[in-house]
Design a protein around this motif. Structure first.
Motif, PDB file in Angstrom:
ATOM      1  N   PRO A 825       0.946  -0.940  -0.090  1.00 43.30           N
ATOM      2  CA  PRO A 825       0.061   0.050   0.181  1.00 43.30           C
ATOM      3  C   PRO A 825       0.899   1.628   0.176  1.00 43.30           C
ATOM      4  O   PRO A 825       1.853   1.323   1.025  1.00 43.30           O
ATOM      5  CB  PRO A 825      -0.995   0.092   1.284  1.00 43.30           C
ATOM      6  N   ARG A 826       0.110   2.538  -1.408  1.00 39.78           N
ATOM      7  CA  ARG A 826       0.927   3.737  -0.770  1.00 39.78           C
ATOM      8  C   ARG A 826       1.514   3.842   0.531  1.00 39.78           C
ATOM      9  O   ARG A 826       2.209   4.659   0.910  1.00 39.78           O
ATOM     10  CB  ARG A 826       0.411   4.522  -1.877  1.00 39.78           C
ATOM     11  N   ALA A 827       0.949   3.888   1.401  1.00 36.68           N
ATOM     12  CA  ALA A 827       1.049   4.417   2.816  1.00 36.68           C
ATOM     13  C   ALA A 827       1.817   4.010   3.544  1.00 36.68           C
ATOM     14  O   ALA A 827       2.248   4.566   4.517  1.00 36.68           O
ATOM     15  CB  ALA A 827      -0.124   4.696   3.814  1.00 36.68           C
ATOM     16  N   LEU A 828       2.280   3.053   3.245  1.00 38.69           N
ATOM     17  CA  LEU A 828       4.014   1.965   3.898  1.00 38.69           C
ATOM     18  C   LEU A 828       4.409   2.493   3.698  1.00 38.69           C
ATOM     19  O   LEU A 828       4.818   2.714   2.030  1.00 38.69           O
ATOM     20  CB  LEU A 828       3.558   0.697   3.655  1.00 38.69           C
ATOM     21  N   GLY A 853      -3.206  -9.299   9.153  1.00 38.23           N
ATOM     22  CA  GLY A 853      -3.514 -10.681  10.001  1.00 38.23           C
ATOM     23  C   GLY A 853      -4.450 -10.384  11.626  1.00 38.23           C
ATOM     24  O   GLY A 853      -4.701 -11.004  12.290  1.00 38.23           O
ATOM     25  N   GLY A 854      -4.608  -8.890  11.831  1.00 37.93           N
ATOM     26  CA  GLY A 854      -5.173  -8.475  13.265  1.00 37.93           C
ATOM     27  C   GLY A 854      -4.043  -8.061  14.084  1.00 37.93           C
ATOM     28  O   GLY A 854      -4.530  -7.623  15.340  1.00 37.93           O
ATOM     29  N   GLY A 855      -2.534  -8.921  14.148  1.00 38.73           N
ATOM     30  CA  GLY A 855      -1.625  -8.485  14.788  1.00 38.73           C
ATOM     31  C   GLY A 855      -1.062  -7.475  14.231  1.00 38.73           C
ATOM     32  O   GLY A 855      -0.799  -6.650  13.441  1.00 38.73           O
ATOM     33  N   LYS A 856       0.445  -7.237  14.779  1.00 39.88           N
ATOM     34  CA  LYS A 856       1.267  -6.348  14.589  1.00 39.88           C
ATOM     35  C   LYS A 856       2.698  -6.918  13.947  1.00 39.88           C
ATOM     36  O   LYS A 856       3.089  -7.346  15.147  1.00 39.88           O
ATOM     37  CB  LYS A 856       1.432  -5.515  15.619  1.00 39.88           C
ATOM     38  N   LEU A 857       3.259  -6.753  13.269  1.00 38.54           N
ATOM     39  CA  LEU A 857       4.472  -7.104  12.257  1.00 38.54           C
ATOM     40  C   LEU A 857       5.503  -5.948  12.441  1.00 38.54           C
ATOM     41  O   LEU A 857       4.890  -4.747  12.225  1.00 38.54           O
ATOM     42  CB  LEU A 857       3.428  -8.056  11.156  1.00 38.54           C
ATOM     43  N   LEU A 858       6.797  -6.428  13.107  1.00 42.89           N
ATOM     44  CA  LEU A 858       7.811  -5.538  12.561  1.00 42.89           C
ATOM     45  C   LEU A 858       8.777  -6.648  11.785  1.00 42.89           C
ATOM     46  O   LEU A 858       8.928  -7.669  11.948  1.00 42.89           O
ATOM     47  CB  LEU A 858       8.265  -5.168  13.726  1.00 42.89           C
ATOM     48  N   PHE A 859       9.166  -6.031  10.312  1.00 44.77           N
ATOM     49  CA  PHE A 859       9.886  -6.716  10.345  1.00 44.77           C
ATOM     50  C   PHE A 859      11.241  -6.045   9.725  1.00 44.77           C
ATOM     51  O   PHE A 859      11.571  -4.894   9.483  1.00 44.77           O
ATOM     52  CB  PHE A 859       9.146  -6.971   7.832  1.00 44.77           C
ATOM     53  N   ASP A 897      -1.312  -7.837   3.335  1.00 41.37           N
ATOM     54  CA  ASP A 897      -1.873  -9.086   3.453  1.00 41.37           C
ATOM     55  C   ASP A 897      -0.497  -9.960   3.689  1.00 41.37           C
ATOM     56  O   ASP A 897       0.347  -9.848   3.668  1.00 41.37           O
ATOM     57  CB  ASP A 897      -2.303  -9.614   2.582  1.00 41.37           C
ATOM     58  N   GLY A 898      -1.153 -11.503   4.958  1.00 43.96           N
ATOM     59  CA  GLY A 898       0.204 -12.125   5.265  1.00 43.96           C
ATOM     60  C   GLY A 898       1.046 -12.622   3.450  1.00 43.96           C
ATOM     61  O   GLY A 898       2.358 -12.549   3.660  1.00 43.96           O
TER      62      GLY A 898
END
Length: 911
Positions: A825-828, A853-859, A897-898
């Motif tokens: 997404p452009r906002a990311l 998926g409803g949680g929070k991801l830091l990559f 999305d995952g």
């Protein structure tokens, strides 16, 4: 077609002659103004189809000038990517014409038609008779009209200027390329009639002798009377309190007389160098009698009392070693499309060169006009001049060979008196027949010992080389393109060969373009490539970041330039360096590598004062093993002083201090008070600073200074050891795999920190450095231009960083992977955002956060396994991430999305 220039013609130049100032009885008649004009794309002269000199030309143009100034030629619809776009392209013969009245009193005079700079071939007709052709690129064109005009009559003077390539030379050389100064057609600078008595001064060359403070004058007298002549040469030298007069008898019975005479300037006559560019003027008044006819002429030459010689490692000026801190000048003049011909602009350029601590300019594959030499003389700048020779130009071609032979001799004769003209090189990166290159180099040395000579930059050595500009010697690389997180290295051993060695085209780290510059292009070229790249960035959703990309990549390039230059200053056996370059290079793919833009204006990335802290005649230097330290270690360093100034230091006291970001002094001290010599690089002591009481994480500044004006500083980082890292708990999962457990945690609304091995990430190689030169000409991986660090993101609350990368990022970025996030997404916006090359402009990142998926991801695509005990900065970044993901501040807003995450991961060796 009328070009709507002016309406009034000025035909009778003879009326002006009496009002123009003359030198003795020599007259200079200004020919600038309106000329009749006509294009000739069909080349009627070559086809013998009614050449233009047979007819009055129908249009008009003002000279000096170029056809581009009047929108003559093919209006280009293109937007070139690899260079600026010339608005009106014209490459063909063009005709210029004027009727000139030659006064009767010019009978018996020699009458020359002189044009300061022409590109490329000039041919002259008087009425319908061809006078001569001239194809010099680097020096004025002179046509002798004496036998073709009748004083007391008006003649039609017709010029044909042909800017097509006259020889099969390299299409990139900067003397006549579309990639820097354009392939212009016209006449620039002085254009005049020179009217002289038949016995006159044809040439005057001055050879200074430093040992006895004298100058040898070598005079060539031309005699066109056909009769014996005799008389005297009255010579004066003035300047710097010197007033010398001498009289030399002259006599001869042939067409040419060569006379040599020596003038002593006195034991205290000041010498010329960068610190004291003292100039003298020698005037020679020639008074002769040839039969019943008396003749008079006068010539003046400005010179400096200096001698250049080859030393073992350094070039010697006036017997002393010098170190060249240079930039490469590539004929980059987008405002006019051609090199300036006036003192004002060249004075501005030379003053900027000195303002940034440099003392040297290399003219890459071209020779500048007189004004450049005059201003370099005045500002004390050492010049290297080259012919328009590049690449395969030394391959066998008898016509091209003869052109280069003539061009070299003409350059030495025209500009040889200038003290700034220190070095002559045939050309750039030459290949082919090096027997020919040796011939040129040896003959140049024999012709004019006032300069040092070299066969080619960065290619095969020839026996007559007196210096060498290269990336490599037989002992290894002498180039420095990028810095390191340690300063304990140099290129001294590699530079220690049989001639002085200059590091060739150092630096060259790319900066993202500043699209605000588009508005500055108001001359014959436009930055339409900038427009393309700006549109591409907008299409990819990041136009709002354009200036941030420029600032961040530019700040990194400044960091790199400091490291590059200091490494070369530490190289005590190096003769110097030539940056490519202080200003941007808009050709060969467009290389925005400078801290100045193509107009020689500051980009706002570094001030001249900041630059001079690491690039100046005297610089304080430090050798230390690393930039990132653990608490409790002891910082050690060896201090040196680069001092190629004109004076030694007596009882110098070098102070040092360790400061935090608030400016608080954490430690301080001083080195032993000592005398420091000049013209070399000198060790001055060691520093040892225990870091046991300093608590990280923080950036520190180590500052060294002497007195009130000389200082240099280096950024260091101190980090805690962070023994416990990446510990999962009920709320946060640390994982290297995006597996079922990770997705289950996310589905449950938990936090996942994904730290895959870079080898398992689909993407580009990560590097600390900006791309080399430019990504269009050198399209090698990874084609990235630094990183924009979103320092305001609380993920960095415990990791000291600015918006750009500095040396604390070295081990992080050299052990990471760059992910293409263009389809996200452009906002990311990734918090470690890698800047893509400007011809691609994709959204790239190493670290980002999102809701999945409803949680929070830091990559974070950074290696967390290899030699972690030696990587304090990476450990600290992980510690900062840990505090962040356990805090209420961690609240990603953009949903992913995952499947998108899985799209760039190799799970268990499979994607």
């Amino acid at each position: 077609m009328k070009h709507r220039i002016v309406k009034k013609w000025l035909l009778a130049l003879g009326l002006l002659a009496a009002s123009l100032p003359g030198t003795a009885r020599t007259r200079e008649v200004d020919l600038s103004g309106v000329w009749r004009f006509q294009t000739d794309v069909m080349d009627f002269r070559r086809g013998s189809l009614s050449p233009r000199y047979n007819h009055p030309l129908q249009d008009s143009i003002v000279l000096p000038g170029i056809t581009d100034d009047y929108r003559i030629g093919y209006e280009s619809p293109y937007r070139h990517v690899d260079r600026l776009t010339r608005l009106y392209e014209y490459m063909a013969p063009a005709w210029y014409q004027r009727d000139i009245e030659f006064p009767a009193e010019w009978a018996g005079k020699r009458i020359l038609l002189c044009f300061e700079r022409v590109h490329w071939l000039s041919s002259v007709w008087v009425d319908t008779r061809e006078v001569s052709r001239c194809d010099y690129v680097s020096v004025p064109h002179v046509h002798d009209l004496t036998d073709f005009v009748t004083p007391g009559k008006t003649h039609r003077i017709t010029l044909c200027i042909d800017n097509r390539y006259q020889y099969d030379t390299h299409k990139w050389d900067h003397a006549h390329t579309e990639f820097t100064q354009i392939n212009w057609n016209g006449i620039l600078g002085e254009m005049k009639l020179l009217v002289m008595d038949p016995v006159h001064i044809d040439d005057m060359q001055l050879f200074p002798r430093v040992a006895d403070r004298s100058v040898e004058m070598r005079l060539t007298v031309a005699n066109t009377t056909g009769k014996p002549f005799r008389g005297k040469a009255l010579v004066t030298v003035s300047g710097n309190g010197v007033e010398v007069e001498r009289e030399f008898p002259v006599s001869g019975d042939g067409p040419e007389l060569r006379l040599a005479g020596e003038l002593s300037l006195g034991d205290d006559a000041p010498l010329w160098d960068e610190f004291s560019p003292r100039l003298y003027t020698l005037r020679c008044r020639l008074l002769t009698q040839a039969g019943p006819e008396s003749c008079e002429d006068e010539r003046s030459v400005t010179f400096g009392l200096r001698e250049v010689a080859q030393g073992r490692n350094h070039i010697l000026l006036n017997g002393h070693p010098i170190h060249l801190r240079g930039t490469v000048e590539n004929a980059v003049f987008p405002k006019t499309g051609h090199a300036p011909l006036g003192d004002d602009e060249w004075g501005r350029i030379m003053s900027i060169v000195r303002e940034y601590g440099l003392n040297h300019v290399r003219f890459h594959s071209w020779c500048p006009p007189r004004a450049a030499f005059r201003m370099a003389d005045r500002y004390g700048v050492y010049l290297e001049v080259e012919m328009p020779m590049w690449g395969k130009d030394a391959e066998p071609d008898s016509a091209r060979y003869d052109f280069f032979r003539r061009e070299m001799r003409a350059i030495l004769k025209e500009y040889g008196n200038h003290p700034s003209f220190l070095l002559f090189c045939n050309g750039n990166e030459i290949t082919g027949n090096f027997d020919f290159i040796e011939e040129l180099t040896a003959s140049g040395r024999a012709l004019d010992p006032r300069h040092l000579f070299s066969g080619s930059t960065a290619r095969t050595r020839v026996p007559s080389d007196q210096y060498y500009v290269s990336q490599q010697t037989n002992k290894g690389p002498v180039k420095v393109y990028e810095g390191r997180p340690t300063t304990d290295w140099d290129r001294s051993a590699e530079s220690d060969v049989d001639v002085p060695v200059l590091s060739h085209e150092s630096g060259q780290r790319c900066i993202y373009p500043d699209f605000r510059e588009i508005e500055k292009f108001t001359g014959p070229v436009r930055a339409r490539n900038f427009e393309l790249w700006r549109e591409m960035l907008e299409q990819n959703g990041m136009l709002d970041q354009a200036y941030d990309f420029f600032r961040a990549s530019g700040a990194l390039t400044v960091v790199e330039y400091k490291a590059v230059i200091e490494a070369l200053l530490r190289s005590s056996k190096s003769a110097g360096f030539q940056l490519l370059s202080l200003n941007d290079f808009p050709g060969q793919g467009y290389a925005p590598v400078g801290v100045l833009d193509p107009f020689w204006d500051s980009k706002g990335l570094v001030t001249p004062e900041e630059w001079r802290s690491f690039c100046a005649p005297t610089v304080l230097l430090l050798r230390y093993p690393k930039s990132s330290w653990y608490e409790g270690e002891t910082f050690t360093a060896k201090a040196e002083v680069y001092n190629f100034s004109d004076s030694e230091w007596k009882r110098a006291r070098i102070r040092w201090s360790l400061l935090d970001d608030a400016g608080h002094r954490l430690a301080q001290g001083a080195l032993k008070t000592q005398d420091i010599a000049n013209r070399g690089v000198f060790p001055v002591g060691e520093l040892s600073i225990p870091l046991g009481k300093i608590r990280g994480p923080q950036r520190l500044t180590l500052r060294m200074e002497v007195g009130e004006t000389l200082a240099n500083s280096w950024n260091l980082w101190v980090f805690p050891r962070n023994e416990s890292l990446m510990q999962s708990d009920d709320e946060v999962l640390y994982t290297r795999m995006f597996d079922d457990e990770a997705e289950r945690r996310l589905a449950a609304g938990k936090t996942v920190v994904l730290l895959p091995s870079p080898s398992r990430v689909e993407g580009r190689r990560s590097t600390f450095h900006n791309h080399f030169w430019n990504p269009i000409m050198f399209a090698w991986a990874p084609k990235t231009i630094g990183c924009l660090i979103h320092a305001g993101n609380p993920v960095f609350d415990d990791f000291p960083t600015s918006y750009h990368t500095d040396w604390q990022w070295w081990d992080i970025l050299e052990n990471a992977r760059v992910v293409d996030l263009q389809d996200a997404p452009r906002a990311l916006r990734p918090f470690i955002q890698v800047i893509d090359s400007f011809d691609s402009n994709r959204k790239l990142g190493i670290g980002f956060e999102a809701r999945v998926g409803g949680g929070k991801l830091l990559f974070l695509a950074v290696d967390t396994q290899r030699k972690m005990d030696e990587r304090p900065a990476t450990r600290q970044l992980l510690a900062s991430v840990d505090r962040y993901v356990h805090s209420d501040q961690f609240n990603p807003q953009v949903a992913l999305d995952g499947a998108f995450v899985r799209s760039f991961l190799h799970q268990n060796g499979k994607k």
